[in-house]
Design a protein around this motif. Structure first.
Motif, mmCIF file in Angstrom:
data_model
loop_
_atom_site.group_PDB
_atom_site.id
_atom_site.type_symbol
_atom_site.label_atom_id
_atom_site.label_comp_id
_atom_site.label_asym_id
_atom_site.label_seq_id
_atom_site.Cartn_x
_atom_site.Cartn_y
_atom_site.Cartn_z
ATOM 1 N N THR A 68 5.823 0.695 13.207
ATOM 2 C CA THR A 68 4.959 1.382 12.251
ATOM 3 C C THR A 68 5.697 1.546 10.933
ATOM 4 O O THR A 68 6.863 1.940 10.914
ATOM 5 N N ASN A 122 1.416 4.206 -2.945
ATOM 6 C CA ASN A 122 1.083 5.612 -2.720
ATOM 7 C C ASN A 122 2.301 6.521 -2.812
ATOM 8 O O ASN A 122 2.160 7.733 -3.032
ATOM 9 N N HIS A 123 3.500 5.952 -2.621
ATOM 10 C CA HIS A 123 4.731 6.752 -2.635
ATOM 11 C C HIS A 123 5.780 6.032 -3.499
ATOM 12 O O HIS A 123 6.776 5.523 -2.976
ATOM 13 N N LYS A 136 6.317 3.681 7.712
ATOM 14 C CA LYS A 136 6.151 5.107 7.428
ATOM 15 C C LYS A 136 6.815 5.474 6.114
ATOM 16 O O LYS A 136 7.873 4.958 5.764
ATOM 17 N N CYS A 137 6.165 6.398 5.395
ATOM 18 C CA CYS A 137 6.762 7.023 4.214
ATOM 19 C C CYS A 137 6.120 8.392 4.034
ATOM 20 O O CYS A 137 4.894 8.506 3.915
ATOM 21 N N GLU A 138 6.963 9.419 4.083
ATOM 22 C CA GLU A 138 6.494 10.803 4.021
ATOM 23 C C GLU A 138 5.422 11.017 5.085
ATOM 24 O O GLU A 138 5.695 10.851 6.263
ATOM 25 N N ASP A 139 4.191 11.343 4.706
ATOM 26 C CA ASP A 139 3.172 11.673 5.707
ATOM 27 C C ASP A 139 2.224 10.511 6.003
ATOM 28 O O ASP A 139 1.222 10.679 6.705
ATOM 29 N N GLU A 140 2.516 9.329 5.493
ATOM 30 C CA GLU A 140 1.625 8.184 5.694
ATOM 31 C C GLU A 140 2.229 7.213 6.698
ATOM 32 O O GLU A 140 3.428 6.917 6.660
ATOM 33 N N GLU A 141 1.384 6.688 7.596
ATOM 34 C CA GLU A 141 1.813 5.733 8.612
ATOM 35 C C GLU A 141 0.835 4.560 8.669
ATOM 36 O O GLU A 141 -0.367 4.753 8.637
ATOM 37 N N ILE A 142 1.381 3.349 8.763
ATOM 38 C CA ILE A 142 0.560 2.145 8.894
ATOM 39 C C ILE A 142 1.110 1.327 10.069
ATOM 40 O O ILE A 142 2.206 0.770 9.985
ATOM 41 N N LYS A 167 0.827 -1.208 0.000
ATOM 42 C CA LYS A 167 0.000 0.000 0.000
ATOM 43 C C LYS A 167 0.860 1.256 0.000
ATOM 44 O O LYS A 167 0.644 2.176 -0.790
ATOM 45 N N ILE A 168 1.849 1.292 0.883
ATOM 46 C CA ILE A 168 2.617 2.523 1.044
ATOM 47 C C ILE A 168 3.553 2.754 -0.142
ATOM 48 O O ILE A 168 3.808 3.896 -0.532
#
Length: 315
Positions: free
Chosen positions: A295, A273-274, A297-303, A269-270
């Motif tokens: 978690t 998106n990135h 993380k990439c740029e402003d997204e966190e899962i 997913k991440i």
């Protein structure tokens, strides 16, 4: 080792956790002779990449793999006839790797097993494995084949082929796997997807000032394993996703078991998106080292990786 042309090795068989298989017959050979044979020694399962059924090996590098086995979860037999990458195997044996003992002293060692992994869907993966080290050397696609119940085992009750499959499924496949298959089907592409590598790193945050005190040990969902030196622990690397980790801090240690499907879905997913961006797995060590959360993380997204199981203990 760089001048050697032969290395002593054994062979092991593995299957994904909770997806048992059993060998019918097979062998490893070179152009001149059979080196070691495979026979049925019971059900094989365990952690993907770490064999639990061991066979005699040899000293010459094999060039041919032949195997027939049953996948109990799929109720079918598979067969593989493959040519192994002789030069690649020999080069890795010669190259070896550095290993640190309990006294902190490094020494140059090499691999000691050729491990063959057999996954649902007929995926076959071959690794060289050694002490705290595993590297993939090849992968193949098997073809479905037929072996009668009478040929496979003694069959005292004269079961039909379907009765044999059904009885084996119920007795050999764990109840959790049976329930998963009933709801979702068999994830035949999962272990091939696990072979995908991503550019990422771990980024560890402490409640108080601390640091990793010893080399990090990681196992990956594709069956590979390595020890990463502390000095390289913070760098981005292109590698498979983690399945298990050992982290050593100044006062406490952490043992981490990741959920492979959860990590894979988060990275899929991440990265979608990135695209082409580096990714972090952020680890936050809680107050008084009670636990560590992870978690993606990439740029402003966190899962958050909510299925991760963490054990903390004082070192």
């Amino acid at each position: 080792m760089e001048n050697n042309e032969s290395f002593s090795w054994g062979s092991t068989i593995t299957a994904p956790h909770m997806y048992p298989i059993e060998i019918h017959k097979g062998y490893l050979a070179n152009d001149k002779e059979m080196i070691t044979g495979y026979i049925s020694t019971g059900t094989s399962t365990g952690d993907w990449g770490y064999g639990n059924n061991a066979y005699v090996g040899g000293k010459t590098i094999p060039t041919n793999l032949s195997l027939t086995w049953i996948s109990y979860a799929e109720k079918k037999f598979w067969k593989i006839e493959a040519v192994l990458p002789h030069d690649k195997i020999l080069a890795l044996f010669k190259e070896g790797y550095m290993d640190k003992d309990r006294k902190g002293e490094w020494s140059h060692i090499t691999y000691n097993d050729i491990t063959v992994g057999l996954a649902p869907g007929g995926l076959v993966v071959v690794w060289l494995t050694g002490k705290k080290r595993s590297v993939e050397i090849a992968h193949y696609q098997a073809v479905e084949t037929f072996v009668s119940a009478n040929e496979f085992y003694r069959n005292p009750h004269e079961d039909t082929q379907e009765e044999f499959y059904d009885w084996s499924f119920k007795s050999e496949v764990p109840k959790e796997t049976q329930a998963y298959i009933k709801e979702n089907g068999i994830p035949v592409n999962l272990w091939n997807n696990y072979r995908t590598k991503y550019n990422y790193r771990f980024n560890i945050h402490f409640y108080k000032v601390d640091k990793e005190s010893s080399d990090r040990r990681l196992r990956y969902v594709n069956g590979e394993e390595e020890v990463i030196e502390v000095k390289n622990a913070g760098s981005y690397q292109n590698r498979a996703l983690p399945s298990y980790g050992r982290f050593f801090f100044s006062q406490y240690n952490a043992e981490v078991q990741f959920d492979g499907e959860e990590v894979l879905n988060a990275f899929k997913k991440i990265s979608k998106n990135h695209p082409d961006k580096s990714i972090e797995i952020e680890a936050k060590v809680a107050f008084m080292y009670k636990t560590t959360t992870f978690t993606v993380k990439c740029e402003d997204e966190e899962i958050p990786l909510e299925k991760t199981v963490v054990k903390m203990w004082k070192n």
